[in-house]
Design an enzyme around this catalytic site. Structure first.
Site, short mmCIF file in Angstrom:
data_model
loop_
_atom_site.label_atom_id
_atom_site.label_comp_id
_atom_site.label_asym_id
_atom_site.label_seq_id
_atom_site.Cartn_x
_atom_site.Cartn_y
_atom_site.Cartn_z
N HIS A 1 0.87 -1.18 0.00
CA HIS A 1 0.00 0.00 0.00
C HIS A 1 0.90 1.23 0.00
O HIS A 1 2.15 1.10 -0.06
CB HIS A 1 -0.95 -0.02 1.21
CG HIS A 1 -0.28 -0.24 2.53
ND1 HIS A 1 0.60 0.67 3.09
CD2 HIS A 1 -0.34 -1.28 3.40
CE1 HIS A 1 1.03 0.23 4.26
NE2 HIS A 1 0.49 -0.97 4.47
N HIS B 1 4.00 1.23 2.30
CA HIS B 1 5.17 0.51 1.79
C HIS B 1 5.89 1.33 0.72
O HIS B 1 7.13 1.42 0.70
CB HIS B 1 4.75 -0.83 1.17
CG HIS B 1 4.18 -1.81 2.13
ND1 HIS B 1 2.87 -2.22 2.07
CD2 HIS B 1 4.75 -2.49 3.16
CE1 HIS B 1 2.65 -3.11 3.02
NE2 HIS B 1 3.76 -3.28 3.70
N GLN C 1 7.01 3.77 11.02
CA GLN C 1 6.85 4.09 12.43
C GLN C 1 5.52 3.62 13.00
O GLN C 1 5.31 3.71 14.21
CB GLN C 1 7.00 5.60 12.65
CG GLN C 1 8.42 6.09 12.45
CD GLN C 1 8.57 7.59 12.69
OE1 GLN C 1 7.59 8.34 12.62
NE2 GLN C 1 9.78 8.04 12.94
N ASP D 1 4.75 0.60 13.27
CA ASP D 1 5.26 -0.47 14.14
C ASP D 1 6.40 0.09 14.99
O ASP D 1 7.56 -0.30 14.83
CB ASP D 1 5.73 -1.64 13.29
CG ASP D 1 4.61 -2.25 12.47
OD1 ASP D 1 3.75 -2.92 13.06
OD2 ASP D 1 4.58 -2.03 11.24
#
EC number: 6.3.2.1
Length: 282
Positions: A34, A37, A148, A150
């Protein structure tokens, strides 16, 4: 764009590229790309001569009854998007090439993996740290870019790289959101239309917490209680996995908001487990 599936082939190539003085950038992913990424690819592309994107749904970071088998994938679509973004090498290993049948070596950063996602997903970050180490050894990158969203994962990888003297510049890239404010995730495809309509309240709640802190509230217990109440009212079908306010670097739980704190949340909404965070600076 070249597609390589064999880890040894990629490692041999990358060692040669480094010997030639080429700067290698790596974006590790589990695919189903998406805009989040793609933004990582853009950030890495600006800093390297050779951009490698890995696409591997890592089984060791999934626990029992999680969505390993159902995790969305579309290699043809992802390959097209990666090539359009200027990726030089798409690394697409299979499980048997990444983990031998008698695999027994693990990388862990337990101090940073106790709270947040580590509490409800006890094997998750061991799998993440191990596979990222393997990717670093295989792709030999100078720089690696992670999202960020995660945040805990990023903190763990930075600590791992520091502690093990791995020569990789690990960078975090800001969260990319849908127009509604919902953090982009491959798992968003699990959401029904009704769930999509209420999911943006996850970020709205974090913004409210920031406003409460700005207004003078610093007691974490009170802030958490108010945010739980907000989510109960605005996302009644969601189950809160956690709401925590932690130190942004060591992920220790705070009792009071200091100069800098990370508010991180995880909610189960239908079939999707959604995470989000907001860095609060006083």
């Amino acid at each position: 764009m070249e597609t390589i599936s064999n880890p040894q082939e990629l490692q041999n190539l990358c060692l040669m590229l480094r010997a030639e003085g080429k700067k290698i950038g790596l974006v590790p992913t589990m695919g189903y790309f998406h805009e989040g990424h793609l933004s990582l690819m853009d950030a890495a592309r600006k800093q390297c001569d050779v951009l490698i994107v890995s696409l591997f749904v890592n089984p060791t970071q999934f626990g029992e009854n999680e969505d390993l088998d159902a995790y969305p994938h579309d290699l043809e679509r992802d390959s097209k998007l990666a090539e359009e973004r200027g990726v030089d090498i798409l690394f697409t290993p299979v499980r048997d090439d990444m983990y031998f049948d008698d695999h027994s070596t693990w990388v862990e950063v337990p101090e940073l993996a106790t709270n947040l996602c580590g509490k409800s997903r006890p094997v998750h970050f061991r799998g993440v740290a191990t596979v990222v180490t393997k990717l670093f050894m295989t792709a030999q990158p100078h720089v690696a870019v992670f999202g960020q969203k995660d945040w805990q994962q990023l903190a763990i990888i930075k600590r791992m790289v520091r502690d093990l003297n791995i020569p990789v510049d690990v960078q975090g890239h800001k969260i990319v959101r849908e127009e509604s404010g919902l953090a982009m995730s491959s798992r968003n495809v699990y959401l029904t239309e009704k769930e999509k309509s209420v999911a943006p309240n996850i970020q709205k709640g974090l913004q409210k917490m920031r406003d409460w802190v700005a207004a003078g509230e610093s007691d974490v217990a009170k802030l958490k209680s108010d945010l739980i109440e907000f989510y109960t009212e605005t996302i009644p079908t969601a189950r809160v996995d956690y709401i925590e306010i932690v130190h942004p670097e060591n992920i220790n739980i705070l009792k009071n908001v200091g100069e800098s704190a990370l508010c991180a949340v995880a909610l189960q909404l239908g079939n999707a487990r959604l995470i989000d965070n907001l860095l609060i600076k006083v």
